[in-house]
Design a protein around this motif. Structure first.
Motif, PDB file in Angstrom:
ATOM      1  N   ALA A 396      43.956  51.444  23.931  1.00 30.33           N
ATOM      2  CA  ALA A 396      45.167  51.037  24.658  1.00 30.33           C
ATOM      3  C   ALA A 396      45.984  52.253  25.082  1.00 30.33           C
ATOM      4  O   ALA A 396      46.523  52.300  26.197  1.00 30.33           O
ATOM      5  CB  ALA A 396      46.009  50.106  23.782  1.00 30.33           C
ATOM      6  N   VAL A 397      46.077  53.234  24.205  1.00 30.57           N
ATOM      7  CA  VAL A 397      46.813  54.455  24.537  1.00 30.57           C
ATOM      8  C   VAL A 397      46.168  55.160  25.722  1.00 30.57           C
ATOM      9  O   VAL A 397      46.861  55.621  26.646  1.00 30.57           O
ATOM     10  CB  VAL A 397      46.882  55.390  23.311  1.00 30.57           C
ATOM     11  CG1 VAL A 397      47.360  56.776  23.698  1.00 30.57           C
ATOM     12  CG2 VAL A 397      47.793  54.790  22.242  1.00 30.57           C
ATOM     13  N   GLU A 398      44.852  55.231  25.736  1.00 29.08           N
ATOM     14  CA  GLU A 398      44.149  55.863  26.868  1.00 29.08           C
ATOM     15  C   GLU A 398      44.425  55.121  28.169  1.00 29.08           C
ATOM     16  O   GLU A 398      44.698  55.739  29.208  1.00 29.08           O
ATOM     17  CB  GLU A 398      42.642  55.894  26.588  1.00 29.08           C
ATOM     18  CG  GLU A 398      42.193  56.989  25.661  1.00 29.08           C
ATOM     19  CD  GLU A 398      40.689  57.204  25.756  1.00 29.08           C
ATOM     20  OE1 GLU A 398      40.223  57.916  26.667  1.00 29.08           O
ATOM     21  OE2 GLU A 398      39.984  56.628  24.913  1.00 29.08           O
ATOM     22  N   ALA A 423      52.674  51.931  21.736  1.00 27.53           N
ATOM     23  CA  ALA A 423      51.286  51.997  21.289  1.00 27.53           C
ATOM     24  C   ALA A 423      51.033  53.262  20.474  1.00 27.53           C
ATOM     25  O   ALA A 423      50.376  53.217  19.426  1.00 27.53           O
ATOM     26  CB  ALA A 423      50.353  51.939  22.493  1.00 27.53           C
ATOM     27  N   GLU A 424      51.544  54.382  20.947  1.00 27.47           N
ATOM     28  CA  GLU A 424      51.361  55.640  20.215  1.00 27.47           C
ATOM     29  C   GLU A 424      52.037  55.574  18.851  1.00 27.47           C
ATOM     30  O   GLU A 424      51.560  56.170  17.882  1.00 27.47           O
ATOM     31  CB  GLU A 424      51.934  56.804  21.032  1.00 27.47           C
ATOM     32  CG  GLU A 424      51.110  57.149  22.263  1.00 27.47           C
ATOM     33  CD  GLU A 424      51.765  58.211  23.120  1.00 27.47           C
ATOM     34  OE1 GLU A 424      51.039  58.884  23.870  1.00 27.47           O
ATOM     35  OE2 GLU A 424      53.001  58.377  23.042  1.00 27.47           O
ATOM     36  N   TRP A 425      53.139  54.851  18.786  1.00 29.54           N
ATOM     37  CA  TRP A 425      53.875  54.694  17.532  1.00 29.54           C
ATOM     38  C   TRP A 425      52.981  54.085  16.454  1.00 29.54           C
ATOM     39  O   TRP A 425      53.106  54.409  15.273  1.00 29.54           O
ATOM     40  CB  TRP A 425      55.090  53.807  17.783  1.00 29.54           C
ATOM     41  CG  TRP A 425      56.112  53.832  16.695  1.00 29.54           C
ATOM     42  CD1 TRP A 425      56.032  53.238  15.470  1.00 29.54           C
ATOM     43  CD2 TRP A 425      57.381  54.499  16.733  1.00 29.54           C
ATOM     44  NE1 TRP A 425      57.170  53.477  14.751  1.00 29.54           N
ATOM     45  CE2 TRP A 425      58.015  54.252  15.490  1.00 29.54           C
ATOM     46  CE3 TRP A 425      58.030  55.258  17.693  1.00 29.54           C
ATOM     47  CZ2 TRP A 425      59.278  54.742  15.189  1.00 29.54           C
ATOM     48  CZ3 TRP A 425      59.294  55.745  17.397  1.00 29.54           C
ATOM     49  CH2 TRP A 425      59.902  55.496  16.167  1.00 29.54           C
ATOM     50  N   PRO A 429      54.111  57.854  14.461  1.00 31.16           N
ATOM     51  CA  PRO A 429      55.450  57.735  15.066  1.00 31.16           C
ATOM     52  C   PRO A 429      56.004  59.030  15.642  1.00 31.16           C
ATOM     53  O   PRO A 429      56.970  58.993  16.401  1.00 31.16           O
ATOM     54  CB  PRO A 429      56.315  57.256  13.883  1.00 31.16           C
ATOM     55  CG  PRO A 429      55.367  56.615  12.940  1.00 31.16           C
ATOM     56  CD  PRO A 429      54.092  57.402  13.058  1.00 31.16           C
ATOM     57  N   SER A 430      55.429  60.182  15.260  1.00 32.44           N
ATOM     58  CA  SER A 430      55.948  61.436  15.807  1.00 32.44           C
ATOM     59  C   SER A 430      55.447  61.701  17.219  1.00 32.44           C
ATOM     60  O   SER A 430      56.067  62.468  17.966  1.00 32.44           O
ATOM     61  CB  SER A 430      55.560  62.609  14.899  1.00 32.44           C
ATOM     62  OG  SER A 430      54.153  62.743  14.825  1.00 32.44           O
ATOM     63  N   THR A 431      54.353  61.081  17.612  1.00 29.23           N
ATOM     64  CA  THR A 431      53.769  61.330  18.940  1.00 29.23           C
ATOM     65  C   THR A 431      54.701  60.927  20.083  1.00 29.23           C
ATOM     66  O   THR A 431      54.847  61.670  21.056  1.00 29.23           O
ATOM     67  CB  THR A 431      52.418  60.601  19.077  1.00 29.23           C
ATOM     68  OG1 THR A 431      51.574  60.994  18.002  1.00 29.23           O
ATOM     69  CG2 THR A 431      51.747  60.940  20.394  1.00 29.23           C
ATOM     70  N   PRO A 432      55.347  59.753  20.033  1.00 30.79           N
ATOM     71  CA  PRO A 432      56.152  59.312  21.187  1.00 30.79           C
ATOM     72  C   PRO A 432      57.368  60.170  21.491  1.00 30.79           C
ATOM     73  O   PRO A 432      58.010  59.971  22.524  1.00 30.79           O
ATOM     74  CB  PRO A 432      56.577  57.886  20.794  1.00 30.79           C
ATOM     75  CG  PRO A 432      55.630  57.461  19.745  1.00 30.79           C
ATOM     76  CD  PRO A 432      55.271  58.701  19.006  1.00 30.79           C
ATOM     77  N   THR A 433      57.733  61.104  20.600  1.00 24.82           N
ATOM     78  CA  THR A 433      58.933  61.901  20.866  1.00 24.82           C
ATOM     79  C   THR A 433      58.819  62.685  22.158  1.00 24.82           C
ATOM     80  O   THR A 433      59.843  63.022  22.774  1.00 24.82           O
ATOM     81  CB  THR A 433      59.196  62.874  19.702  1.00 24.82           C
ATOM     82  OG1 THR A 433      58.031  63.693  19.511  1.00 24.82           O
ATOM     83  CG2 THR A 433      59.483  62.118  18.408  1.00 24.82           C
ATOM     84  N   GLY A 434      57.605  62.968  22.585  1.00 20.75           N
ATOM     85  CA  GLY A 434      57.421  63.692  23.836  1.00 20.75           C
ATOM     86  C   GLY A 434      57.891  62.917  25.057  1.00 20.75           C
ATOM     87  O   GLY A 434      58.131  63.515  26.122  1.00 20.75           O
TER      88      GLY A 434
END
Length: 930
Positions: A396-398, A423-425, A429-434
């Protein structure tokens, strides 16, 4: 083809060789599909011929040299042991023939392209050589030979009948070659015969495996060897290489898994075959199945069917698909990146036009790196929704990342980015900060939907970016834009959620009217989210009620961890946990942890593990709390937890402190935590945990500071309820350590008043402290009441502390028999909880008590179980183990009234007044239902 059949083929060639040695020439054509062992058979036969006195002269046809006149014949001349004069004459003939062939009309009859005298002269060189020594001429892959050489070889074969020559060719039976008449011409000769090689049978493959790897490896996987190779010796050899590589890395592999060597064998088969086979293999690699393959390649169905049959005959395919994904991957890796992307792009269009699933189309778009078609973004979004429902979060993220890159409409792209953040969360959870800068900028420019803005604010809060979250909420309320239904739904659901976790920020949430609220909750999922968060808020403000359990369990029964339900599950589990029913929450939490694991959602698994650790703490299961707390912190890094780090960290600190693992706690508390955490519910838990550690390590003043700060925040946020954190009881214990018993008593009494009837666990904790501030003669009664309350509340660790205090109280009163009986049970419960410091202190007291008894200060306790009936003993054992009267009645299939009667008689016989005094040594005299 079996090993026996292969030996028969060799025997047939040996017969031809024997005839040739006697001057009766023979011609043999070894036929078979690609990589069936033709070359290996020819080489083996050439070696055998040399042993029998024949002279092998070899050449190999090559696709790359097919346009080189006399190339194959030149190889034979170079390999033949000619005298200098013969070699010079032969080389001159080859050069003359090549020049003549090159200058002739390429479309003319081959017989007219080459001077017959040159053909005769060249063949005569080999015929004359055979007069000195029997000759074996071997030409491998003759189907790739050039026309001029084929003309000479056909001429030679017609003249070897009465010469000491055997000519052996290998020829592929599949493919379209330049000179298809050559095999026909050979078979017309009376001294020619064909040796047909078929793929190895299952027995043949197993024999090949047993010869190289031993019978154990062959038998272990049985028909799997043949299923993955189709009897192709080259594929079998590659598979054996992979098996050996895996075995060298450790133990023999548990399953037969094709790897790099197998993939290389697949490519070797393809490159040995007709070049026209490669595009079909590539197309099949892209599609995965033969449907629409002709349209993908823009070729005729006849051509595609023919090449698929060739691939099937070679053992590369079964049922029109590759035998293993490793074969498909190897074929695709051979493709140029641009060509591969183009094929996937065309495949996506074909599947889309043909009504294929959005997942299949999206996978092609991912492999193609995107598409300019207007429908591509919609397909990717739909595929992402399906993937999230099925638990394929990485996929889903892709899809969403590609959709975001491909989307030209700003508003839609930001909506996709918000979905991507969610989805990245689920992974980390640190990934979506971008995405935060992009989305906050979109909000300022009015390009972000209201519902997505609320999601962004919640993500910012999680990561402790409190001012940014406040700005988002403020902008949402002051923008002047009319909120859509999705925004109103998010705001309605967010209000009780903020109330429970981020109380200071509730004031910044835009107001929604009651009419808007009712109109916004349109779906069952939205209603469950709201109901769950409202229930948790009710527990944390008004207290637990019995009807909450049935309502929460109804929510949990109808909820699964799909795209939007994590908040629902989390709030419902916490409502049970804080509401004094961790026994109900535990099995549900375990169920959802398993589901999160199966759906590959590590973030959700970690958050649920943190809740499970809190549940274990409230049950006094310190080992379980330690396990789940550690699992939560190991599953996602500390940076991913944001302000929620206080949840699992606190559980781990309290559990490790109770277990006496102080060095581990020191390391945990040395870990930096976000300052913003102390404006959230998780900050309360952290202060509580740190205070418990300070008490355990004889720093009551530090503990008092943390407990009081915790109480101040709970009061400020209107969350001052004992079932969240019993801070007054904790302050009371700190005051006792500091020598302030009057203050401790006032706090304990206040804690008891606030408990009411809905918090037996906290009530029991407070009663223990109240007993500590009372006169020694009153302590046993208060501690017995505390024990009964904790037995009902289900906290084994706090029960062990009460029993320890009761043991000490009886010792102080000189009632050593009772002290010994209670002390034994206290030690058993403490050991069950892995509370080592408590267990050690009880063991020392037990030794002291035993010494007192030995000097005659006390009498030996009688065998109390002997005076109980079987029915009384069964009830007493379960009561001592912590079961409630209702649970005992259910286990023994009797009424609650019967249980109460048995307990009353047991208390009278044992001269005790409550279940807290039941001895730990009780054992069953008869079997009991499980």
């Amino acid at each position: 083809m079996s090993l026996i059949e292969r030996q028969e083929a060799l025997a047939s060639l040996e017969g031809s060789l024997a005839s040739a040695i006697k001057g009766k020439g023979r011609v043999a054509l070894v036929s078979g599909t690609v990589a069936t062992g033709k070359s290996e058979l020819l080489h083996a036969f050439a070696e055998h011929a040399a042993e029998l006195g024949a002279l092998p002269v070899t050449a190999t046809g090559s696709l790359a040299e097919r346009d080189m006149p006399f190339g194959v014949l030149g190889q034979l001349v170079h390999d033949a042991p000619l005298v200098l004069a013969e070699r010079e004459r032969a080389m001159a003939l080859l050069q003359e023939g090549a020049r003549a062939f090159a200058s002739s009309d390429p479309d003319a009859d081959p017989l007219k392209q080459v001077d017959a005298q040159i053909v005769h002269a060249l063949c005569t060189v080999l015929l004359e050589l055979s007069e000195r020594c029997p000759l074996m001429i071997v030409v491998d892959d003759v189907h790739h030979a050039d026309r001029a050489s084929l003309l000479c070889l056909a001429y030679l074969c017609r003249r070897v009948r009465f010469a000491s020559i055997i000519v052996v060719f290998s020829h592929s039976t599949h493919g379209r070659y330049a000179e298809t008449s050559f095999p026909t011409e050979l078979m017309r000769q009376p001294h020619s015969h064909r040796v047909q090689l078929a793929p190895l049978t299952q027995a043949g493959v197993l024999g090949m495996v047993a010869e190289r790897l031993g019978p154990g490896a062959a038998e272990r996987f049985g028909g799997r060897w043949h299923a993955l190779t189709g009897g192709n010796p080259l594929l079998a050899a590659g598979l054996m290489d992979d098996y050996q590589a895996a075995a060298r890395a450790g133990e023999p592999p548990a399953e037969l898994v094709p790897g790099e060597a197998y993939g290389q064998a697949v490519l070797a088969c393809l490159h040995r075959a007709d070049a026209k086979m490669l595009p079909v293999a590539w197309g099949l690699g892209v599609l995965g199945k033969p449907d629409s393959l002709a349209r993908l390649l823009g070729a005729s169905q006849e051509y595609v069917t023919r090449e698929l049959n060739t691939l099937e005959a070679a053992g590369l395919l079964t049922g029109g698909t590759f035998r293993h994904e490793a074969a498909r991957a190897a074929v695709l890796a051979e493709l140029d990146a641009g060509e591969r992307a183009d094929l996937h792009r065309r495949a996506a269009r074909l599947d889309y036009d043909g009504g294929g699933s959005t997942t299949t189309v999206a996978d092609h778009l991912i492999s193609a790196g995107g598409a300019d078609d207007p429908w591509a973004v919609e397909v990717l979004e739909d595929a992402a929704r399906h993937a999230l429902r099925d638990g394929r979060v990485e996929a889903a993220v892709e899809y969403l990342r590609l959709a975001s890159r491909s989307c030209a409409d700003d508003r839609r792209r930001y909506r996709i980015t918000t979905a991507l953040m969610r989805a990245e969360w689920r992974i980390n959870p640190s990934t979506p900060t971008g995405h935060f800068p992009e989305l906050t900028d979109a909000l300022r420019r009015g390009r972000l939907r209201g519902g997505d803005a609320v999601v962004l604010a919640k993500a910012l809060l999680w990561h402790g970016r409190l001012q940014d979250a406040e700005d988002v909420l403020k902008h949402l309320g002051e923008s002047g834009e009319k909120l859509d239904a999705d925004a109103i739904t998010e705001l309605v659901v967010a209000r009780p959620w903020l109330r429970c976790s981020y109380a200071p920020f509730l004031a910044h949430l835009p107001q929604v009217t009651s009419e808007q609220s009712r109109a916004a909750i349109l779906t069952v999922a939205a209603y469950r989210r709201l109901e769950s968060s409202v229930t948790l808020a009710a527990v944390l403000t008004r207290g637990p009620r019995e009807e909450i359990v049935s309502g929460v369990e109804r929510i949990l029964r109808s909820t699964r961890l799909d795209e939007m339900s994590m908040d629902t599950v989390e709030s419902a589990l916490l409502a049970l946990t804080y509401g004094g029913r961790p026994d109900k929450a535990a099995p549900w939490c375990d169920l959802f942890i398993d589901e999160a694991s199966s759906r590959r959602a590590p973030s959700r698994q970690a958050r649920l593990s943190a809740i499970r650790a809190e549940i274990a703490l409230r049950q006094g299961d310190m080992l379980g709390a330690e396990f789940h707390g550690r699992l939560a912190l190991d599953t996602i890094p500390a940076s991913g937890w944001g302000v929620a780090l206080g949840g699992p960290l606190s559980s781990l600190v309290i559990a490790s402190t109770a277990m006496g693992k102080y060095e581990a706690v020191n390391e945990l508390l040395d870990q930096p935590v976000p300052e913003a955490m102390f404006q959230t519910r998780w900050g309360l838990h952290y202060l509580h945990a740190r205070g418990r550690y300070s008490l355990a390590t004889d720093h009551p003043q530090l503990a008092l500071r943390d407990f009081q700060r915790c109480g101040e925040l709970m009061g400020k946020w209107d969350l001052d309820v004992p079932w969240l954190i019993p801070w007054r009881a904790e302050v009371a214990e700190a005051c006792l350590r500091l020598g302030r018993p009057d203050q401790a008593r006032r706090l304990a009494e206040e804690q008891i008043r606030r408990c009411g009837s809905g918090a037996p666990r906290v009530h029991g904790i407070a009663m223990r402290l109240l007993a500590a501030t009372s006169e020694p003669r009153h302590r046993p009664m208060l501690l017995r009441q505390a024990g009964d309350l904790l037995q009902s509340g289900g906290d084994r660790y706090e029960l062990a502390r009460v029993l320890a205090d009761l043991t000490e109280a009886f010792h102080a009163l000189g009632e050593y028999r009772r002290a010994g009986m209670i002390g034994g049970r206290a030690r058993a419960v403490a050991q069950e909880c892995h509370a080592e410091p408590l267990h050690r202190s009880l063991a020392r007291e037990g030794e002291a008590g035993a010494a007192t008894t030995a000097t005659g200060a006390a009498t030996e306790a009688p065998d109390v179980t002997a005076i109980l009936s079987d029915a009384e003993r069964r009830v007493a054992v379960l009561a001592a183990a912590g079961y409630t009267n209702r649970e005992i009645a259910d286990k023994l299939y009797v009424t609650v009234s019967t249980v109460e009667q048995h307990l009353t008689r047991t208390y009278r016989k044992l001269d005790i007044t409550s279940r807290a005094e039941l001895p730990s040594t009780l054992q069953l005299g008869t079997s009991m239902p499980a």
